[in-house]
Design a protein around this motif. Structure first.
Motif, PDB file in Angstrom:
ATOM      1  N   PRO A 199     -10.565  11.838 -13.413  1.00 51.96           N
ATOM      2  CA  PRO A 199     -10.949  11.618 -15.660  1.00 51.96           C
ATOM      3  C   PRO A 199     -10.508   9.929 -15.360  1.00 51.96           C
ATOM      4  O   PRO A 199     -11.184   9.145 -15.829  1.00 51.96           O
ATOM      5  CB  PRO A 199     -11.332  12.669 -15.639  1.00 51.96           C
ATOM      6  N   ARG A 200      -8.863  10.253 -15.237  1.00 50.58           N
ATOM      7  CA  ARG A 200      -8.301   9.188 -16.198  1.00 50.58           C
ATOM      8  C   ARG A 200      -8.378   7.755 -15.250  1.00 50.58           C
ATOM      9  O   ARG A 200      -8.577   6.817 -16.292  1.00 50.58           O
ATOM     10  CB  ARG A 200      -6.627   9.354 -16.002  1.00 50.58           C
TER      11      ARG A 200
ATOM     12  N   ARG B 133     -12.300   6.647 -16.262  1.00 48.73           N
ATOM     13  CA  ARG B 133     -12.411   6.064 -17.582  1.00 48.73           C
ATOM     14  C   ARG B 133     -12.294   4.307 -17.942  1.00 48.73           C
ATOM     15  O   ARG B 133     -12.891   4.614 -18.242  1.00 48.73           O
ATOM     16  CB  ARG B 133     -11.327   6.870 -18.600  1.00 48.73           C
TER      17      ARG B 133
ATOM     18  N   ARG C   6     -15.534   3.652 -16.582  1.00 46.94           N
ATOM     19  CA  ARG C   6     -16.496   3.628 -18.082  1.00 46.94           C
ATOM     20  C   ARG C   6     -16.998   2.671 -19.383  1.00 46.94           C
ATOM     21  O   ARG C   6     -17.558   2.407 -20.164  1.00 46.94           O
ATOM     22  CB  ARG C   6     -16.635   5.060 -18.615  1.00 46.94           C
TER      23      ARG C   6
END
Length: 128
Positions: free
Chosen positions: A89-90, A93, A96
């Motif tokens: 996720p890091r 991100r 994103r």
């Protein structure tokens, strides 16, 4: 005096005609500079399926984003299909926030038929 660890690596393999590029470590400007020419060689056959595995990437900055955009450009120019395997996720991100995640076909995991280390393979873990 030894060679310093560059903090990044690339493992590639061919599975059933698909090229799997597995990155590890930090994808930054140095990784872009060192890996881009090698990736251009690996993507030389036109029309292949290319899967970029980001699951082992621990850091991604503008240089790493530039590398991914280069890979996409090579794939488009050579009429290759291109898919990214989602990372932590890091790291994800960053894709994103820059909205580059919308520019790629994204997989949540490696397809089972490509998750085997069979076929031709090689590593690039440090500059030559």
């Amino acid at each position: 005096m030894g060679t310093p660890d560059p903090g990044f690596g690339l493992h590639h393999r061919v599975v059933d005609g698909s090229i799997v590029l597995t990155f590890r470590g930090e994808l930054d400007a140095w990784a872009d500079l060192e890996l881009a020419p090698r990736i251009a060689e690996l993507l030389d056959p036109p029309g292949v399926d290319v899967v970029v595995d980001l699951r082992q990437v621990s850091f991604l900055d503008a240089g790493g984003l530039r590398l991914l955009v280069r890979i996409k450009g090579l794939a488009v120019a050579r009429r290759c299909s291109l898919r990214l395997v989602r990372s932590s996720p890091r790291v994800w991100r960053v894709l994103r926030i820059t909205r580059l995640d919308r520019s790629f076909s994204v997989l949540d995991g490696m397809p089972a038929d490509l998750d085997t280390p069979d076929g031709c393979e090689g590593n690039l873990n440090r500059p030559a």
